[in-house]
Design a protein around this motif. Structure first.
Motif, short mmCIF file in Angstrom:
data_model
loop_
_atom_site.label_atom_id
_atom_site.label_comp_id
_atom_site.label_asym_id
_atom_site.label_seq_id
_atom_site.Cartn_x
_atom_site.Cartn_y
_atom_site.Cartn_z
N GLN A 218 0.82 -1.21 0.00
CA GLN A 218 0.00 0.00 0.00
C GLN A 218 0.86 1.26 0.00
OE1 GLN A 218 -2.58 -0.66 3.33
NE2 GLN A 218 -3.98 -1.96 2.17
N ALA A 219 2.09 1.14 0.48
CA ALA A 219 3.00 2.29 0.46
C ALA A 219 3.39 2.66 -0.97
CB ALA A 219 4.25 1.99 1.28
N GLU A 220 3.29 1.69 -1.88
CA GLU A 220 3.57 1.94 -3.30
C GLU A 220 2.27 2.35 -3.97
OE1 GLU A 220 6.49 2.02 -4.60
OE2 GLU A 220 7.58 1.11 -2.94
N SER A 221 2.23 3.57 -4.49
CA SER A 221 0.96 4.10 -4.99
C SER A 221 0.61 3.67 -6.41
CB SER A 221 0.98 5.63 -4.92
OG SER A 221 2.06 6.14 -5.69
N SER A 222 1.57 3.15 -7.17
CA SER A 222 1.28 2.78 -8.55
C SER A 222 1.55 1.29 -8.79
CB SER A 222 2.16 3.59 -9.51
OG SER A 222 3.52 3.20 -9.38
N VAL A 223 0.97 0.78 -9.87
CA VAL A 223 1.22 -0.62 -10.25
C VAL A 223 2.70 -0.82 -10.55
CG1 VAL A 223 0.74 -2.38 -12.01
CG2 VAL A 223 -1.13 -1.02 -11.08
N VAL A 224 3.30 0.15 -11.25
CA VAL A 224 4.73 0.04 -11.58
C VAL A 224 5.55 0.01 -10.29
CG1 VAL A 224 6.69 1.22 -12.66
CG2 VAL A 224 4.53 1.07 -13.88
N GLY A 225 5.21 0.85 -9.32
CA GLY A 225 5.93 0.85 -8.05
C GLY A 225 5.82 -0.47 -7.33
N ARG A 226 4.62 -1.05 -7.29
CA ARG A 226 4.44 -2.36 -6.65
C ARG A 226 5.18 -3.45 -7.41
NH1 ARG A 226 -0.63 -0.04 -6.05
NH2 ARG A 226 -1.50 -1.17 -7.82
N PHE A 227 5.14 -3.37 -8.74
CA PHE A 227 5.84 -4.34 -9.59
C PHE A 227 7.34 -4.32 -9.30
CE2 PHE A 227 7.62 -5.04 -14.03
CZ PHE A 227 7.36 -6.40 -14.08
N LEU A 228 7.93 -3.13 -9.29
CA LEU A 228 9.36 -3.01 -9.01
C LEU A 228 9.69 -3.44 -7.59
CD1 LEU A 228 10.05 0.40 -10.77
CD2 LEU A 228 10.82 -1.86 -11.53
N TYR A 229 8.83 -3.11 -6.65
CA TYR A 229 9.05 -3.50 -5.26
C TYR A 229 9.05 -5.02 -5.11
CZ TYR A 229 8.09 -4.39 -0.35
OH TYR A 229 8.13 -4.90 0.92
N LEU A 230 8.05 -5.69 -5.70
CA LEU A 230 7.98 -7.16 -5.61
C LEU A 230 9.19 -7.81 -6.26
CD1 LEU A 230 4.16 -7.62 -6.28
CD2 LEU A 230 5.36 -8.10 -4.13
N LEU A 231 9.60 -7.29 -7.41
CA LEU A 231 10.79 -7.82 -8.07
C LEU A 231 12.03 -7.61 -7.21
CD1 LEU A 231 10.13 -6.76 -11.77
CD2 LEU A 231 10.19 -9.11 -10.87
N SER A 232 12.13 -6.46 -6.54
CA SER A 232 13.31 -6.21 -5.70
C SER A 232 13.34 -7.15 -4.50
CB SER A 232 13.36 -4.74 -5.25
OG SER A 232 12.39 -4.46 -4.27
N VAL A 233 12.18 -7.47 -3.94
CA VAL A 233 12.15 -8.42 -2.82
C VAL A 233 12.54 -9.82 -3.31
CG1 VAL A 233 10.71 -9.51 -1.05
CG2 VAL A 233 10.47 -7.07 -1.50
N LEU A 234 12.01 -10.21 -4.46
CA LEU A 234 12.41 -11.50 -5.03
C LEU A 234 13.92 -11.54 -5.27
CD1 LEU A 234 9.48 -12.15 -7.52
CD2 LEU A 234 10.14 -13.65 -5.62
N ALA A 235 14.47 -10.45 -5.76
CA ALA A 235 15.92 -10.39 -6.01
C ALA A 235 16.70 -10.50 -4.71
CB ALA A 235 16.27 -9.10 -6.74
N ARG A 236 16.20 -9.87 -3.66
CA ARG A 236 16.90 -9.92 -2.37
C ARG A 236 16.87 -11.33 -1.78
NH1 ARG A 236 14.77 -5.44 0.75
NH2 ARG A 236 12.91 -6.70 0.81
N VAL A 237 15.74 -12.00 -1.90
CA VAL A 237 15.62 -13.35 -1.34
C VAL A 237 16.39 -14.37 -2.17
CG1 VAL A 237 13.97 -15.20 -0.80
CG2 VAL A 237 13.38 -12.84 -0.28
#
Length: 178
Positions: free
Chosen positions: A80-99
């Motif tokens: 919810q802190a990410e206001s756009s679909v692109v922001g959420r998309f990049l955030y999810l990819l960054s978490v996957l990359a970190r894990v």
């Protein structure tokens, strides 16, 4: 309770320090700033709803010996802190990359019929197609196209999760976070 504003990168750092399901930002900061003994175990939520939001991949081979999974690091509040679909998309990819640090380069294998979806530079994506709007996946050396529709972004997330060793069911759950 007081509210403070922090920059996105600091927020993501704090969220990445989560150790237990339902641990609040206050609990994380208390632990980081004051030490382990100051964290109140009663402040960590263990309701069935909180536990149901998290799961582990069906296989651990894609987790680089990391004790967590994307479900351990992502919460509805983070999204919810990410206001756009692109922001959420990049955030999810960054978490996957970190894990999945060691395996994340497998995303380079994910391609469309006539288009690259992931690359190690913005130039590579721009050369592979017109109006790709490449964005760097935060805290990685990888780039992704972002001008695709939400359905395509969901497909890219699903394929990424499967490549990283998640079951089809968990890959769909990751997709649905978008």
């Amino acid at each position: 309770m007081k509210t403070i504003e922090i920059e996105d990168d600091l927020y993501h750092y704090i969220a990445a320090q989560t150790r237990q399901i339902g641990e609040s930002a206050s609990d994380i900061l208390r632990r980081l700033l004051l030490g382990e003994q100051q964290v109140s175990p009663s402040s960590v939520k263990s309701s069935p709803e909180a536990l149901a939001e998290h799961a582990t991949p069906a296989t651990t081979t894609g987790r680089d010996n990391n004790p967590g999974s994307i479900f351990d690091l992502v919460s509805r509040q983070d999204l919810q802190a990410e206001s756009s679909v692109v922001g959420r998309f990049l955030y999810l990819l960054s978490v996957l990359a970190r894990v999945h640090k060691k395996q994340f380069s497998k995303v380079l294998e994910i391609k469309g019929r006539n288009r690259l979806y992931f690359a190690t530079s913005a130039e590579a994506l721009s050369e592979a197609g017109s109006s790709t709007n490449p964005k760097q996946i935060p805290n990685t050396g990888f780039w992704v196209i972002t001008n695709s529709n939400t359905t395509r972004k969901k497909m890219m997330l699903t394929e990424t999760a499967v490549k990283l060793g998640y079951s089809e069911q968990d890959a769909e759950r990751i997709r649905d976070l978008l």
